[in-house]
Scaffold this active site. Sequence first.
Site, PDB file in Angstrom:
ATOM      1  N   GLU A  50      -4.824   1.950  -4.202  1.00  0.00           N
ATOM      2  CA  GLU A  50      -3.418   1.840  -4.172  1.00  0.00           C
ATOM      3  C   GLU A  50      -2.774   0.927  -3.543  1.00  0.00           C
ATOM      4  O   GLU A  50      -1.783   0.868  -3.299  1.00  0.00           O
ATOM      5  CB  GLU A  50      -3.005   3.268  -3.405  1.00  0.00           C
ATOM      6  CG  GLU A  50      -3.321   3.487  -1.846  1.00  0.00           C
ATOM      7  CD  GLU A  50      -4.858   3.739  -1.520  1.00  0.00           C
ATOM      8  OE1 GLU A  50      -5.037   4.037  -0.377  1.00  0.00           O
ATOM      9  OE2 GLU A  50      -5.673   3.770  -2.373  1.00  0.00           O
ATOM     10  N   ASN A  90      -3.197  12.755  -3.469  1.00  0.00           N
ATOM     11  CA  ASN A  90      -4.418  13.119  -4.365  1.00  0.00           C
ATOM     12  C   ASN A  90      -4.883  14.503  -3.940  1.00  0.00           C
ATOM     13  O   ASN A  90      -5.066  15.296  -4.767  1.00  0.00           O
ATOM     14  CB  ASN A  90      -5.430  12.163  -4.236  1.00  0.00           C
ATOM     15  CG  ASN A  90      -5.134  10.953  -5.141  1.00  0.00           C
ATOM     16  OD1 ASN A  90      -4.440  11.007  -6.186  1.00  0.00           O
ATOM     17  ND2 ASN A  90      -5.716   9.758  -4.707  1.00  0.00           N
ATOM     18  N   ASP A  92       0.809  -1.105   0.091  1.00  0.00           N
ATOM     19  CA  ASP A  92      -0.129   0.094  -0.208  1.00  0.00           C
ATOM     20  C   ASP A  92       0.941   1.214   0.025  1.00  0.00           C
ATOM     21  O   ASP A  92       1.799   1.291   0.877  1.00  0.00           O
ATOM     22  CB  ASP A  92      -0.837   0.129   1.302  1.00  0.00           C
ATOM     23  CG  ASP A  92      -2.049   1.027   1.196  1.00  0.00           C
ATOM     24  OD1 ASP A  92      -2.900   0.690   0.669  1.00  0.00           O
ATOM     25  OD2 ASP A  92      -1.926   2.133   1.637  1.00  0.00           O
TER      26      ASP A  92
END
Length: 298
Positions: A218, A183, A175
């Site tokens: 992700e 983002n 991860d």
Amino acid sequence: MSNEKEKTMFLQMAPPVVRKASAGGDAVLLAIYPPGAGMGRRFGLTKAEHFVGRLEELDIPLEGEGLSRKHARIFRDDSGWQVEDLGSTNGTHVNDAKVDRIHLNDGDLVRFGVAICKFLSGDNIEAQYHEEIYRLSIMDGLTSVHNKRYFLEFLERELAAAVRQHAPLSLIMIDIDHFKKINDTHGHLTGDAALKEMCRRLRPRIRNTDLLARYGGEEFAVILPATDREGALQFAEVLRALVESEPFPHDELKVACTISLGVAAIDHAQPGRPDDLIKRADANLYEAKRSGRNRAVG
């Protein structure tokens, strides 16, 4: 099911396709990212000029963040097909290079905002189109690694083989740390670029017998046949260091990224099902993030 597996193996072993420059004939844009109702949509380039953007009335309406209302145009001249950016906010990219105007070659990946299309041209468009549709069923359109569907099939097959042969098998769940912050701070285009760059760094370290896949968002996974827990932990550390080694580039930005990893190995006393191995690896991934991130736990 056996035919599907044979076809999958054929695609994995097939030699690279030699790309030819586009001619003035028919061509197709195939939407391959983002996932959703629009993925796999085919746009035939049957006119001399087509406009691309998020307006539904355009010739090629696409979905995804970062698209301008009228983003780009694709047109044909005597030398073949070209794409031209129309002053879009986030630019048009061909094979990850930002362009103002460029000739398109068969197989080029064209990105408008986060939307990605594959340009197909030549004498055998139908065969190429159907092969790409099949690839979309097993591959992630953004990162070009296998998707969750293929990952689950591969893990079930390898776990069964490991049980039969009493062989080692390990799973690593990965991860990207603080991905939401990437983002929120830099936008989804930068987030997508980070996912692609991570896979670009990891892929060369993956053996032919292993599998790197996008599990969701992700989160990624690596299946390691014939690898015990200690070997998997050492390999996880190699992957962690690769990601941390230098910032991820995107346009003018350099974004520092790290990953957390959770490792689990088959327990032959209680081998369980694929879901059991995934749950144990995910629990270790959670512990890696809870205890400070940028580390492997197993």
